[in-house]
Enzyme design. Structure first.
Site, PDB file in Angstrom:
ATOM      1  N   SER A  88       2.558 -10.356  -7.064  1.00 16.36           N
ATOM      2  CA  SER A  88       3.911  -9.697  -7.953  1.00 16.36           C
ATOM      3  C   SER A  88       4.773 -10.847  -7.937  1.00 16.36           C
ATOM      4  O   SER A  88       5.090 -11.853  -6.986  1.00 16.36           O
ATOM      5  CB  SER A  88       4.370  -8.714  -6.642  1.00 16.36           C
ATOM      6  OG  SER A  88       5.753  -8.465  -7.081  1.00 16.36           O
TER       7      SER A  88
ATOM      8  N   TYR B 233       6.045  -4.979   1.021  1.00 13.68           N
ATOM      9  CA  TYR B 233       5.353  -5.138  -0.045  1.00 13.68           C
ATOM     10  C   TYR B 233       5.274  -6.661  -0.675  1.00 13.68           C
ATOM     11  O   TYR B 233       4.284  -7.321  -0.815  1.00 13.68           O
ATOM     12  CB  TYR B 233       6.066  -4.260  -1.281  1.00 13.68           C
ATOM     13  CG  TYR B 233       5.344  -4.493  -2.456  1.00 13.68           C
ATOM     14  CD1 TYR B 233       4.189  -3.707  -3.117  1.00 13.68           C
ATOM     15  CD2 TYR B 233       5.808  -5.267  -3.458  1.00 13.68           C
ATOM     16  CE1 TYR B 233       3.523  -4.009  -4.065  1.00 13.68           C
ATOM     17  CE2 TYR B 233       5.327  -5.451  -4.735  1.00 13.68           C
ATOM     18  CZ  TYR B 233       4.289  -4.740  -5.185  1.00 13.68           C
ATOM     19  OH  TYR B 233       3.738  -4.959  -6.252  1.00 13.68           O
TER      20      TYR B 233
END
Length: 234
Positions: free
Chosen positions: A124, A137
């Protein structure tokens, strides 16, 4: 023709990757917690090694040894850090980082025997820039980037390349749901205006990057973090 496994491949970015690899001529199997019922889709929680191993055994019997792996399964969490309990933190890490651990270990014997392999981990862009309210995350995806680099060094001599693709702002159903809940720090259009190429990414943009990294032409590329983000992170 090679056999590929795509985790999280039933929707969004993962689905686009699976479809692209099929177009590239590969046999593709999908591991997903919510399969759509299509052929060679398996309901698997990638944080559970027993489920991963069972699915891989079926895939090998049906499609042959697995020499391509794309780790796309992921679990998001939007929450202020001081409100996250440790069990929730561990669940995010177990899926996003632990799932990569399990799946890579499960397919490595096939790649080592073949003397050829391609592993692409979907991380990400938030692991590069940070993101408020997403500490679990972001931390797990940063771990994926680090694991990618270590595996590339370890298995390059065996003919296996390992790279990561951290998507930027990609228009998916999950992103739209986050926008509706006010979790993006602005609207989709706000983010588009902050993106140099002035558009949101498409799942197909990520799929194209994966297709290249899996190709023979990319055999000299390993240990790289290939950002696909419209210039938001460089």
């Amino acid at each position: 023709m090679r056999t590929a496994v795509v985790t999280g491949g039933s929707s969004g970015i993962g689905r686009a990757i699976a479809e692209r690899l099929r177009k590239d001529g590969h046999r593709v199997a999908v591991l997903d917690l919510n399969p759509t019922g299509e052929e060679f889709e398996y309901k698997v929680d990638v944080s559970d090694r027993t489920q991963v191993d069972a699915a891989l055994a079926e895939i090998r019997a049906e499609l042959g040894p697995v020499t391509i792996l794309v780790n796309g399964a992921g679990l998001e969490l939007y929450k202020r850090f001081h409100n996250i309990d440790y069990d929730t933190w561990q669940k995010v890490v177990a899926v996003n980082l632990g799932g990569v651990f399990h799946c890579v270990q499960a397919v490595l014997p096939d790649m080592l025997e073949a003397g050829w392999g391609r592993i692409v981990n979907i991380s990400s862009s938030s692991a590069q820039s940070g993101q408020q309210f997403m500490s679990a995350y972001v931390s797990s995806k940063a771990g994926v980037n680090g694991l990618t680099k270590s595996l590339a060094l370890e298995y390059g001599p065996s003919g296996i390349t390992v790279n990561a693709v951290p998507p930027g702002f990609v228009d998916t159903p999950m992103l739209r749901r986050s926008e509706e809940k006010g979790l993006l720090g602005g609207t989709l259009e706000d983010h588009i205006q902050r993106t140099p190429v002035r558009r949101a990414g498409k799942p197909e943009d990520i799929a194209a990057a994966c297709s290249f990294l899996i190709s023979e032409e990319a055999g000299y590329i390993t240990g790289q973090i290939l950002g696909v983000n419209g210039g938001r992170n460089t």
